[in-house]
Structures are given as C-alpha cells and as structure tokens.
Design a protein around this motif. Structure first.
Motif, PDB file in Angstrom:
ATOM      1  N   TYR A 184      41.602  39.058  44.917  1.00 35.76           N
ATOM      2  CA  TYR A 184      41.514  40.237  44.038  1.00 35.76           C
ATOM      3  C   TYR A 184      42.915  40.826  43.901  1.00 35.76           C
ATOM      4  O   TYR A 184      43.666  40.893  44.875  1.00 35.76           O
ATOM      5  N   ARG A 195      39.987  38.841  39.681  1.00 38.26           N
ATOM      6  CA  ARG A 195      38.746  39.168  40.404  1.00 38.26           C
ATOM      7  C   ARG A 195      38.092  37.913  40.958  1.00 38.26           C
ATOM      8  O   ARG A 195      37.865  36.960  40.218  1.00 38.26           O
ATOM      9  N   PRO A 224      42.130  46.399  37.146  1.00 37.58           N
ATOM     10  CA  PRO A 224      41.941  45.103  37.816  1.00 37.58           C
ATOM     11  C   PRO A 224      42.451  43.948  36.953  1.00 37.58           C
ATOM     12  O   PRO A 224      42.203  43.922  35.753  1.00 37.58           O
TER      13      PRO A 224
END
Lengths: 275, 241
Positions: free
Chosen positions: B11, B21, B18
């Motif tokens: 991650y 992932r 983000p």
C-alpha cells in the motif's frame, strides 16, 4: 620585472593563482548542479564573518570561513526540507548574511578593512592569510581530486549516483564545506561582491569550447589563472582595483569566446556549403 | 528460478491520496516484464519504492531475497530514469565518460573497454568521443541504456525509456533488452506505454490501474491495441466499423 620586485605583488600572484586554480574546480560542479547563485549567497554572507572577525579581533578571513561554512550547511539543510523550492534556501541565507553584515559593520572600528573585502584586497595579503590560502587551497584541491568521480556522477545524476553506491549525502556535505572554504578565500582576493564572477565566468568560457568533462575543468582553470594574472598586471600598472578588473576580464573573455565560436561556426558552415 | 523482486500486499499513498493498493507481484530471474498503465496510475511511484526512494505505507518487498529495509546492494540494479534525456542536455561530457559512470565501484580492470562494449551493444560505439549534449534524443536514450548495461547489473529497471524515441530505435532497444534476458539471464522490468512492443518482446505484462495490478496475456494486450486502433480510425472516418 619591476612588478616582481615587490613582496606584496609576489604574495598577490601566489595567492591569486592558487585561488584561480581551486575556484573553477568548485565552480564546475556548482554550475552543472545549476547552483550558480550559491556563490553569491555565500560570498555575501561571508561579509558577516568579516565584520564579526574585525569586531572580535580575529583574522577576518577566518571569520569569513566560519560563517561561510555555517551558511553553506544551513543552505543544504533548508534545501532538504524544501526540495521543491530549493532556490529559496539561497535567498533566505543571503538575506540573513547581508542583514547581519550590515548591522555588524556599524560596530567595526576600521571601516577601510571591511570595505576592502567588498572589492578584494589582493595586494594587502598578510602572511597568515597567505599560509591559509596555500594550506587550505592544497586541501581543497586534494579533496576535489580524490572525489573527482563522485562529484562528476552527482553533478550528472544524483539518483543514479546513489544507486551506484556513491555516498551522496557525505560527498555533498564535504563539497559544501569545500565550497565555503574556497569562497571565503576568494572573497579576500576578488571581493565578496565579485566572487561569483570567478566561480561562473571561467566555467562559462570553458563550456563553450570543451569537448569533455575533464577538459571543462582544465580550460576553466586556464581561463581563471589567465584572468587573474592579466588582472594583477593591469592593477599594478594602471591602478585598477584587482578584484574588479579580474571580474571584467572574465566577462570580456566570455564575450570573446562566444564571438570567436560564432565566427568559427559560420565559417565552417560556409566551407561545407561551398564544397 | 530465484525471485528477483517479490511484492506482497503493498500500500502507498501521497498524504490522503491512495496510489497503490494491495499490490502483489513477483519478478523471476531471466524475465522481461512490462508494466503498462495510464498516466498517474502509480507506475513511477512503484519504481521509486523498489529503488528505495519512497517508503511503502504497508506491505512486504524483497529484492534478491532480502527485505528492502535491509537491502543495500543497489549496485546490482541498473536504472534508466524517465528524465534521463534531460540530464544529458548541455552537459559538457563525452559519451564514454557518461557510460563510464555506470562502472562506478565495479571490479573490472579495463573500464574503458567495458564502456566501449556497452556502447557497442546499443550501436553507439562511433559516438564514444562525441559530446553527450550534441546527440539526438534517441541517441541519448541509448547512451543511458549503455550506462546501465555497463554496470553488468543483474536487474535492469527502466522507466519509459523509449519516450520520444523513433520506432526503429525503440525496436532496437527492446531487442537489446530481450537479448540480455535470454542470452545472459538478466532480469528486466520496464514501465512503458508501448503496448505493441511490450506484447512482442516481453515475457509477461502487468497492467497497473486504480492502484492494483492486473496480469494480462499478450493476446489481451494485442487485442486491446487492435481495438484502440480501429476505434481511432472510426473516429477519423477511415475505419471499417
């Protein structure tokens, strides 16, 4: 020759040539890292050290060196914290240095001594200063030769150098200290206001004609030594300020190299066309 | 075959945004793997993490069987950065001097010979004594590849090495990389937008999208490429569909 009958001129030539050898070595890396302004920032900041030295009754060159090293390390430290706006670090430290120099200069009892550092005082070099220039000049040159490959790699590609195992952080810190030492020595010769001319101009001239990295360094040294020698002769016989005339010779050399290069290119083009 | 790169449950985010992932992938010795993906999909970020320039928020990465946190042998990795052409512009150095930098810390005795061989591998031996800044973009890119090859590294990581390079040079670069994997057992990880070359030369293709990796077959990539091509032709009014 009459000029060499005077001890102060012999000292001036020795000190001037040593500084003219070490400054382009540092200058090449500074220019290739696109940090030309760092020379200005450190030399201007060195004035605060000169003033502090004169107030505290220690040699101003030593004072300049201490302040220069502190300023150079501070610039590196700020650059790391503000990587996207790294040039701001130079402006911040320069402001601090000039501000301090201005305030401290009011407390200097011999303003003439302080003023001599603005445009250089190559013809008033003390024995201690000459020893400092010879000793530290040799140190700067030796370390530069020892770190030749590492500095070349970092100047070209810092990321690649790190991956290849160059200790970038250590080399950069050493180089920062060398830069500060070289600049504080040069400030005595050409003056704090003109140090960047000795850092940038010989390298700029050299880059116009060199065909390799090593040649860039060698030609830059030749340009700097030639400017210094011619400058000292003119200063002795015509009464010019040595620092100012050395800086002007640097600018004229650069313009002359550019002109000759342009003429050479055009002549070559014409020759090819006629064939 | 040894796992050269092994990534588990990775991650990464820039602040609250983000980027990667639950990323899992591996790279085995002798493989030539391409990572495809649109701009901003996190391809370069992934490379930065693998090169130790960024630290993952979570997950486990192994390089040459060692945890990345303890990994120090980065000289086993040759890297050609996305901006490598811009590094060369106006830099006053000979091509052979630049390629020689790739040999930093290497035990080879005849470094000049080694650098010349690397230049020969990319077809640039005639330019060894030219100024790097005077070369074209494609030539600079080949010199940067030679620099990476000169180090005799085990893993080559290339970030869009053929951007701005003509198709003939691109093919040449891919062929060199393929030869390195098949003939010398080197491992290559390339980030690219060139789907056609990736499908033709690479042993595996990964696609990075929405922060996760998708394994694609060569047929899938070629089919997508074909569809895209036809779609463009239709929009131009020249297509059959």
């Amino acid at each position: 020759m009459e000029i060499f009958e005077y001890i102060f001129m012999r000292k001036a030539f020795l000190a001037g040539i040593i500084v003219a050898i070490i400054i382009p070595c540092i200058g090449v890396i500074i220019v290739l890292k696109r940090l030309s302004m760092i020379g200005d920032a450190l030399s201007h900041t060195s004035l605060a050290g000169v003033a502090a030295g004169l107030i505290l009754n220690i040699n101003p060159v030593i004072g300049a060196m201490i302040v220069c090293v502190a300023a150079a390390l501070s610039i590196e430290s700020i650059r790391k914290r503000l990587p996207r706006y790294s040039e701001m670090s130079i402006a911040i430290i320069m402001s601090l240095g000039i501000g301090l120099a201005g305030i401290l200069s009011d407390y200097v009892k011999t303003p003439a001594s302080f003023d001599s550092f603005l445009f250089g005082s190559i013809i008033a070099i003390t024995d201690l200063e000459l020893y400092l220039i010879v000793g530290l000049g040799a140190l700067v040159l030796t370390v530069f030769i020892l770190l030749y490959k590492e500095l070349f790699y970092i100047a070209f590609d810092t990321q690649g150098a790190r991956l290849s195992g160059v200790k970038v952080q250590v080399v950069n810190t050493i180089f920062t200290i060398l830069t500060a030492i070289a600049i504080s020595l040069a400030a005595k010769i050409v003056g704090a206001l003109l140090v960047s001319s000795l850092i940038v101009l010989p390298v700029a001239c050299s880059m116009q004609i060199s065909k390799s990295y090593l040649q860039t360094i060698i030609y830059a040294i030749i340009f700097a030594v030639a400017s210094t020698i011619i400058g000292l002769f003119l200063s002795f016989y015509q009464g010019f300020k040595p620092g100012s005339i050395i800086a002007l010779i640097g600018v004229f050399s650069f313009l002359a190299v550019l002109l000759i290069k342009t003429i050479y290119k055009k002549a070559k083009k014409l020759k090819t066309k006629n064939q | 075959m040894e796992d050269i790169i092994k990534v588990n449950d990775l991650y990464f985010s820039y602040g609250t945004h983000p980027v990667l992932r639950r990323l899992d992938f591996y790279l085995r010795q002798g493989e030539f793997v391409a990572i495809l993906g649109s701009n901003g999909s996190g391809k370069s970020t992934l490379l930065k993490i693998l090169l130790g320039q960024l630290q993952a928020d979570q997950g486990c990465i192994e390089l040459f069987g060692q945890d990345i946190k303890r990994f120090k042998d980065y000289n086993r990795i040759g890297y050609v950065a996305q901006n490598s052409i811009s590094l060369c512009s106006n830099f006053p150095a000979k091509v052979i001097e630049i390629v020689g930098l790739g040999l930093y810390g290497s035990p080879f005795k005849n470094k000049k010979q080694q650098a010349l061989q690397a230049l020969e591998a990319v077809g640039m031996q005639d330019y060894a004594h030219s100024l790097i800044g005077k070369l074209s973009g494609g030539q600079k890119q080949r010199v940067m590849l030679a620099k990476a090859l000169a180090s005799n590294c085990d893993l080559l990581i290339l970030d869009e090495p053929t951007t701005g390079v003509d198709s003939q040079t691109t093919e040449h670069i891919y062929q060199i990389l393929k030869d390195k994997t098949t003939q010398q057992g080197k491992t290559v990880l390339i980030v690219t937008h060139d789907q056609e070359c990736a499908a033709r030369y690479c042993s595996r293709i990964l696609c990075l999208g929405a922060g996760s990796l998708l394994y694609l077959t060569k047929e899938q990539v070629l089919l997508e490429q074909k569809y895209k091509h036809k779609h463009t032709e239709t929009e131009d009014g020249n297509g059959d569909i």
